[in-house]
Design a protein around this motif. Structure first.
Motif, PDB file in Angstrom:
ATOM      1  N   ALA A  53       0.833  -1.348  -0.015  1.00 46.43           N
ATOM      2  CA  ALA A  53       0.155  -0.095   0.148  1.00 46.43           C
ATOM      3  C   ALA A  53       0.891   1.266   0.034  1.00 46.43           C
ATOM      4  O   ALA A  53       0.665   2.157  -0.951  1.00 46.43           O
ATOM      5  CB  ALA A  53      -0.894  -0.121   1.151  1.00 46.43           C
ATOM      6  N   PHE A  54       1.674   1.384   0.888  1.00 40.38           N
ATOM      7  CA  PHE A  54       2.523   2.664   1.164  1.00 40.38           C
ATOM      8  C   PHE A  54       4.043   2.286   1.258  1.00 40.38           C
ATOM      9  O   PHE A  54       4.359   1.277   2.200  1.00 40.38           O
ATOM     10  CB  PHE A  54       2.391   3.328   2.414  1.00 40.38           C
ATOM     11  N   PRO A  55       5.037   2.708   0.330  1.00 36.94           N
ATOM     12  CA  PRO A  55       4.881   3.547  -0.588  1.00 36.94           C
ATOM     13  C   PRO A  55       4.643   2.975  -2.008  1.00 36.94           C
ATOM     14  O   PRO A  55       4.919   3.537  -2.881  1.00 36.94           O
ATOM     15  CB  PRO A  55       6.334   4.033  -0.525  1.00 36.94           C
ATOM     16  N   GLY A  56       3.987   1.788  -2.134  1.00 38.20           N
ATOM     17  CA  GLY A  56       3.930   1.440  -3.182  1.00 38.20           C
ATOM     18  C   GLY A  56       2.766   1.845  -4.176  1.00 38.20           C
ATOM     19  O   GLY A  56       3.099   2.734  -5.063  1.00 38.20           O
ATOM     20  N   VAL A  57       1.540   1.444  -3.813  1.00 36.96           N
ATOM     21  CA  VAL A  57       0.491   2.067  -4.330  1.00 36.96           C
ATOM     22  C   VAL A  57       0.433   3.516  -4.323  1.00 36.96           C
ATOM     23  O   VAL A  57      -0.044   4.213  -5.137  1.00 36.96           O
ATOM     24  CB  VAL A  57      -0.911   1.231  -4.033  1.00 36.96           C
ATOM     25  N   VAL A  58       0.506   4.171  -3.320  1.00 37.64           N
ATOM     26  CA  VAL A  58       0.606   5.426  -2.771  1.00 37.64           C
ATOM     27  C   VAL A  58       1.753   5.645  -2.574  1.00 37.64           C
ATOM     28  O   VAL A  58       2.378   5.212  -1.432  1.00 37.64           O
ATOM     29  CB  VAL A  58      -0.494   5.779  -1.970  1.00 37.64           C
ATOM     30  N   GLY A  59       2.570   6.613  -3.030  1.00 38.62           N
ATOM     31  CA  GLY A  59       3.683   7.278  -2.866  1.00 38.62           C
ATOM     32  C   GLY A  59       3.747   8.250  -1.498  1.00 38.62           C
ATOM     33  O   GLY A  59       2.831   8.858  -1.334  1.00 38.62           O
ATOM     34  N   TRP A  60       4.760   8.302  -0.883  1.00 36.97           N
ATOM     35  CA  TRP A  60       4.853   9.161   0.323  1.00 36.97           C
ATOM     36  C   TRP A  60       4.855  10.736  -0.151  1.00 36.97           C
ATOM     37  O   TRP A  60       5.376  10.884  -1.182  1.00 36.97           O
ATOM     38  CB  TRP A  60       6.271   9.031   1.035  1.00 36.97           C
ATOM     39  N   GLY A  61       4.010  11.504   0.385  1.00 38.56           N
ATOM     40  CA  GLY A  61       4.035  12.938   0.247  1.00 38.56           C
ATOM     41  C   GLY A  61       2.964  13.281  -0.798  1.00 38.56           C
ATOM     42  O   GLY A  61       2.741  14.426  -1.304  1.00 38.56           O
ATOM     43  N   ARG A  62       2.228  12.139  -1.517  1.00 37.45           N
ATOM     44  CA  ARG A  62       1.384  12.339  -2.450  1.00 37.45           C
ATOM     45  C   ARG A  62      -0.178  12.449  -1.814  1.00 37.45           C
ATOM     46  O   ARG A  62      -0.580  11.544  -1.139  1.00 37.45           O
ATOM     47  CB  ARG A  62       1.485  10.899  -3.471  1.00 37.45           C
ATOM     48  N   THR A  63      -0.940  13.441  -2.447  1.00 38.31           N
ATOM     49  CA  THR A  63      -2.265  13.679  -2.044  1.00 38.31           C
ATOM     50  C   THR A  63      -2.958  12.612  -2.650  1.00 38.31           C
ATOM     51  O   THR A  63      -3.118  12.286  -3.981  1.00 38.31           O
ATOM     52  CB  THR A  63      -2.863  14.941  -2.614  1.00 38.31           C
ATOM     53  N   TRP A  64      -3.788  11.786  -2.002  1.00 38.59           N
ATOM     54  CA  TRP A  64      -4.644  10.760  -2.252  1.00 38.59           C
ATOM     55  C   TRP A  64      -5.919  10.451  -1.469  1.00 38.59           C
ATOM     56  O   TRP A  64      -6.005  10.954  -0.595  1.00 38.59           O
ATOM     57  CB  TRP A  64      -3.598   9.412  -2.084  1.00 38.59           C
ATOM     58  N   THR A  65      -7.017  10.137  -2.624  1.00 39.48           N
ATOM     59  CA  THR A  65      -8.306   9.691  -1.639  1.00 39.48           C
ATOM     60  C   THR A  65      -8.196   8.313  -1.309  1.00 39.48           C
ATOM     61  O   THR A  65      -7.807   7.367  -2.102  1.00 39.48           O
ATOM     62  CB  THR A  65      -9.334  10.202  -2.612  1.00 39.48           C
ATOM     63  N   PRO A  66      -8.350   8.124  -0.143  1.00 40.80           N
ATOM     64  CA  PRO A  66      -8.422   6.623   0.447  1.00 40.80           C
ATOM     65  C   PRO A  66      -9.607   5.925  -0.167  1.00 40.80           C
ATOM     66  O   PRO A  66     -10.788   5.869   0.396  1.00 40.80           O
ATOM     67  CB  PRO A  66      -8.528   6.685   1.838  1.00 40.80           C
ATOM     68  N   GLY A  67      -9.472   5.272  -1.468  1.00 44.34           N
ATOM     69  CA  GLY A  67     -10.363   4.614  -1.857  1.00 44.34           C
ATOM     70  C   GLY A  67      -9.872   4.501  -3.703  1.00 44.34           C
ATOM     71  O   GLY A  67      -8.790   4.551  -3.979  1.00 44.34           O
ATOM     72  N   ALA A  68     -10.785   4.380  -4.415  1.00 43.50           N
ATOM     73  CA  ALA A  68     -10.482   4.103  -5.817  1.00 43.50           C
ATOM     74  C   ALA A  68     -11.863   4.659  -6.780  1.00 43.50           C
ATOM     75  O   ALA A  68     -12.756   4.852  -6.129  1.00 43.50           O
ATOM     76  CB  ALA A  68     -10.546   2.586  -6.108  1.00 43.50           C
ATOM     77  N   ASP A  69     -11.262   5.062  -7.971  1.00 40.73           N
ATOM     78  CA  ASP A  69     -12.282   5.500  -9.005  1.00 40.73           C
ATOM     79  C   ASP A  69     -12.928   7.061  -8.573  1.00 40.73           C
ATOM     80  O   ASP A  69     -12.870   7.857  -9.678  1.00 40.73           O
ATOM     81  CB  ASP A  69     -13.525   4.394  -9.194  1.00 40.73           C
ATOM     82  N   SER A  70     -13.688   7.061  -7.599  1.00 35.45           N
ATOM     83  CA  SER A  70     -14.066   8.384  -7.163  1.00 35.45           C
ATOM     84  C   SER A  70     -13.663   8.727  -5.813  1.00 35.45           C
ATOM     85  O   SER A  70     -13.363   7.783  -4.763  1.00 35.45           O
ATOM     86  CB  SER A  70     -15.518   8.515  -7.263  1.00 35.45           C
ATOM     87  N   ALA A  71     -13.585   9.926  -5.466  1.00 36.09           N
ATOM     88  CA  ALA A  71     -13.179  10.239  -4.196  1.00 36.09           C
ATOM     89  C   ALA A  71     -14.223  10.092  -2.744  1.00 36.09           C
ATOM     90  O   ALA A  71     -15.212   9.672  -3.159  1.00 36.09           O
ATOM     91  CB  ALA A  71     -13.054  11.964  -3.832  1.00 36.09           C
ATOM     92  N   THR A  72     -13.455   9.336  -1.837  1.00 37.59           N
ATOM     93  CA  THR A  72     -14.228   8.856  -0.835  1.00 37.59           C
ATOM     94  C   THR A  72     -15.107  10.207  -0.253  1.00 37.59           C
ATOM     95  O   THR A  72     -14.515  11.103  -0.112  1.00 37.59           O
ATOM     96  CB  THR A  72     -13.199   8.301   0.274  1.00 37.59           C
TER      97      THR A  72
END
Length: 172
Positions: A53-72
């Motif tokens: 998950a971290f830092p693989g799918v989501v990189g450190w310091g990257r703004t990300w919505t915890p989910g997929a396809d649409s924002a949580t």
């Protein structure tokens, strides 16, 4: 005959909007009442499938919505305090900036319905800091939960992979 065809098409469209056949990240919802305030989270649940998950799918310091396809999306019927900061009643998208060695930033954004890559910082309603912890057990599919609920407070938790991110919530 045209009316029957029209009704059939409308019914089919309504069913397919909620149906998720073949979707790899299934929709999840969790709702919790805290001191009379309903807190509801709607999200799509990505699965690691052997990835980190971290830092693989989501990189450190990257703004990300915890989910997929649409924002949580989080919806609250009453005002909350999250990590000691006020969040008015309403609907918000949720974004997270994970950090390798620091507290993570959790963002509640006024654009409640957003594509998962369409974050607009100018719409932020609240930013809080929260410390992640090592999960007791790795979680393959991203999940939100409320593992602790009291009379006027709760812990709202995000867990994915080896990380768990607790947020302390008070209903005012």
């Amino acid at each position: 005959m045209r009316l029957i065809t029209l009704i059939a098409l409308v019914s089919l469209a309504a069913c397919s909007a909620d149906a998720q056949p073949g979707r790899r990240s299934q929709r999840g919802t969790v709702t919790q009442s805290v001191n009379g305030t309903e807190i509801s989270i709607r999200y799509y649940r990505p699965v690691l499938r052997g990835r980190t998950a971290f830092p693989g799918v989501v990189g450190w310091g990257r703004t990300w919505t915890p989910g997929a396809d649409s924002a949580t999306r989080i919806e609250t019927t009453g005002a909350l305090e999250i990590e000691g900061k006020a969040l008015p009643a309403g609907k918000y998208s949720v974004w997270v900036i994970p950090e390798e060695k620091e507290a993570w930033t959790v963002i509640f954004n006024r654009t409640a319905d957003a594509f998962h890559l369409s974050y607009d910082e100018s719409q932020d309603a609240l930013r809080v800091q929260a410390r992640p912890a090592a999960a007791a057990q790795s979680t393959e599919t991203l999940e939100f939960s409320f593992p602790l609920v009291d009379a006027d407070s709760a812990v709202m938790q995000l867990q994915w992979g080896a990380f768990v991110l607790p947020l302390h919530v008070h209903a005012r």
